[in-house]
Design a protein around this motif. Structure first.
Motif, PDB file in Angstrom:
ATOM      1  N   LEU A 176       3.277   1.039  -9.035  1.00 39.38           N
ATOM      2  CA  LEU A 176       2.202   0.720  -9.978  1.00 39.38           C
ATOM      3  C   LEU A 176       1.646   1.995 -10.621  1.00 39.38           C
ATOM      4  O   LEU A 176       1.323   2.014 -11.811  1.00 39.38           O
ATOM      5  CB  LEU A 176       1.076  -0.052  -9.257  1.00 39.38           C
ATOM      6  N   LEU A 177       1.558   3.074  -9.837  1.00 33.62           N
ATOM      7  CA  LEU A 177       1.066   4.349 -10.370  1.00 33.62           C
ATOM      8  C   LEU A 177       2.102   5.052 -11.253  1.00 33.62           C
ATOM      9  O   LEU A 177       1.772   6.012 -11.956  1.00 33.62           O
ATOM     10  CB  LEU A 177       0.698   5.295  -9.221  1.00 33.62           C
ATOM     11  N   GLY A 178       3.357   4.587 -11.173  1.00 35.15           N
ATOM     12  CA  GLY A 178       4.425   5.292 -11.899  1.00 35.15           C
ATOM     13  C   GLY A 178       4.794   6.593 -11.217  1.00 35.15           C
ATOM     14  O   GLY A 178       5.243   7.544 -11.863  1.00 35.15           O
ATOM     15  N   LYS A 179       4.612   6.648  -9.871  1.00 29.42           N
ATOM     16  CA  LYS A 179       4.844   7.892  -9.119  1.00 29.42           C
ATOM     17  C   LYS A 179       5.831   7.696  -7.967  1.00 29.42           C
ATOM     18  O   LYS A 179       5.749   8.384  -6.944  1.00 29.42           O
ATOM     19  CB  LYS A 179       3.513   8.409  -8.542  1.00 29.42           C
ATOM     20  N   SER A 180       6.758   6.755  -8.137  1.00 28.99           N
ATOM     21  CA  SER A 180       7.696   6.475  -7.038  1.00 28.99           C
ATOM     22  C   SER A 180       8.586   7.674  -6.711  1.00 28.99           C
ATOM     23  O   SER A 180       9.154   7.732  -5.626  1.00 28.99           O
ATOM     24  CB  SER A 180       8.585   5.283  -7.393  1.00 28.99           C
TER      25      SER A 180
ATOM     26  N   ALA B  17       0.817  -1.228   0.000  1.00 31.95           N
ATOM     27  CA  ALA B  17       0.000   0.000   0.000  1.00 31.95           C
ATOM     28  C   ALA B  17       0.847   1.273   0.000  1.00 31.95           C
ATOM     29  O   ALA B  17       0.301   2.372   0.159  1.00 31.95           O
ATOM     30  CB  ALA B  17      -0.926   0.006   1.218  1.00 31.95           C
ATOM     31  N   THR B  18       2.160   1.124  -0.145  1.00 36.85           N
ATOM     32  CA  THR B  18       3.032   2.317  -0.148  1.00 36.85           C
ATOM     33  C   THR B  18       3.986   2.249  -1.348  1.00 36.85           C
ATOM     34  O   THR B  18       3.628   2.708  -2.426  1.00 36.85           O
ATOM     35  CB  THR B  18       3.794   2.439   1.196  1.00 36.85           C
ATOM     36  N   SER B  19       5.154   1.628  -1.157  1.00 39.78           N
ATOM     37  CA  SER B  19       6.151   1.637  -2.241  1.00 39.78           C
ATOM     38  C   SER B  19       5.679   0.881  -3.484  1.00 39.78           C
ATOM     39  O   SER B  19       5.873   1.346  -4.611  1.00 39.78           O
ATOM     40  CB  SER B  19       7.488   1.069  -1.740  1.00 39.78           C
TER      41      SER B  19
END
Ligand SMILES: [Zn+2]
Length: 431
Positions: A384-388, A377-379
């Protein structure tokens, strides 16, 4: 008059900061225990320095900048804001009614206004970001996302799909009516029945400003006249969705219960499979090979069955659901053991919005360590969102999306069901 006054006030405040040699206010959090999801460990006594909504510095014994507002969480465990990768926040108030046709007794604006508490409750539960994966009234999710971003409404940062791209009469369609009933445009916005129609829908949604694309690869549980075991879009249609979405820099997630629909979507190159209920060994191997995320909502069976006992679930939905719940949980454990990437997605809206965090304990029950459940639910979710680069862990340069709980989530994952501090982009929403 009021406007003039606040401008004057703003000037005084900014000059006070200018005189201290600072550009903007600073907040400092003292964290008793900090969950470092990137390293997979807990760090004691950390200081987090926050400026302009982002984390500026983090570490032990950091100097506190002059004039900083200090938030004392030294008796608490501090984590990155949680990310739910499978929500439906913009479908209004369900009020115990699980039949989607309730949408037809409301106007679109009524539905979006009813969705305001869904957003607030989600944020206050510790979810600072959601990937919202479909809405009945097309683009209501875009409206809710933009209202949150402009500060009109309190809620999580939303990444939205705009509509379900689905075959006519398929899993994402509003069904259950006589053939001579014509639905309004926004209840059939995403219907497509060939690769080129799929491309046209993706182009339209990209123009509408969506953040990702949702396709329905198999039938669904909570749709009239649908069969979770059937394949809906063909491989060619799924490939068209992924290829066209990529032209706009968008990723695709595919709803899929049955093995063939799951494998078609993975082969087409989707970023994640939603539900993945009956994924077979070949599907698990393919997901591992391709790096496809499985976003498995292994808690919501509890809510479907409970709604059934209360008489609030249509009998055809309960029939679709029969035996799928436990089957999905067993395959979750298999996928975990095989090393497939797993993200945290609850299908919030099926369960009430304030119980999404109950899925963590189920993920641990079915094989994850508490740290793996938190990472999902974090990294992992940020990946997955491409927002790391901005989300998913507490690191300098990322958004100050920060939550805190009493107790140690690595010892008792249930403490995540009672989040007592929520900050999103440096602003406190719960304390
Ligand atoms: Zn869903």
């Amino acid at each position: 008059m009021l406007k003039k006054f606040s401008c004057a006030l703003l000037l005084i405040v900014s000059s006070a900061f200018a005189s201290q040699g600072q550009q903007s206010p600073v907040t400092v959090i003292r964290a008793g225990k900090l969950i470092d999801v990137d390293a997979g460990r807990a760090l004691p006594n950390q200081t987090i320095v926050i400026r302009n909504g982002k984390i500026e510095a983090i570490g032990e014994n950091l100097a506190i900048p002059a004039g900083a507002t200090i938030i004392d969480l030294s008796k608490m465990a501090v984590l990155p804001g949680l990310i739910d990768c499978h929500t439906h926040l913009a479908d209004g108030a369900h009020e115990g009614n699980s039949d989607p046709t309730f949408q037809l007794r409301r106007t679109a604006s009524q539905v979006v206004l009813e969705s305001i508490p869904n957003a607030r409750i989600t944020l206050e539960s510790g979810f600072t970001t959601v990937r919202d994966v479909g809405v009945y009234r097309a683009l209501n999710d875009v409206a809710l996302r933009d209202a949150i971003n402009k500060g009109y409404v309190v809620g999580p940062r939303m990444f939205v799909a705009g509509a379900y791209i689905t075959i006519t009469g398929g899993a994402g369609a509003m069904t259950g009516f006589a053939p001579d009933i014509t639905l309004p445009w926004d209840l059939r916005y995403g219907e497509a029945n060939s690769p080129w129609e799929v491309r046209q829908k993706v182009r339209q949604l990209a123009h509408d400003g969506v953040d990702h694309i949702k396709v329905l690869s198999t039938g669904a549980v909570l749709t009239h006249g649908s069969n979770p075991n059937s394949s809906e879009f063909t491989l060619e249609e799924l490939q068209a969705a992924v290829s066209e979405a990529a032209n706009f820099g968008l990723r695709v997630e595919a709803h899929a219960h049955a093995p063939l629909g799951i494998k078609n979507a993975i082969r087409a190159g989707v970023a994640s499979i939603e539900h993945a209920t009956l994924i077979d060994d070949e599907g698990i191997a393919l997901a591992k090979e391709r790096g496809t995320y499985l976003d498995m909502d292994i808690y919501d069976e509890e809510c479907i069955q409970e709604a059934g006992r209360q008489g609030n679930m249509p009998t055809d939905f309960l029939e679709h659901d029969r035996s799928l719940g436990e089957a999905q949980r067993q395959r979750f454990t298999k996928a975990l053991r095989a090393g497939v990437k797993l993200s945290f997605g609850t299908d919030a809206g099926v369960c009430p919005y304030d119980v999404a965090a109950r899925q963590f304990a189920f993920m641990v029950k079915y094989g994850m360590t508490p740290m793996q459940a938190i990472q999902s639910a974090t990294s992992n979710a940020a990946d997955l969102l491409g927002k790391s680069d901005l989300l998913g862990s507490l690191k300098p340069g990322k958004y100050a999306d920060i939550i805190a709980v009493t107790g140690d989530p690595l010892a008792d994952i249930h403490v995540l069901e009672h989040v007592s501090f929520v900050m999103k982009e440096g602003k406190i929403y719960k304390q």
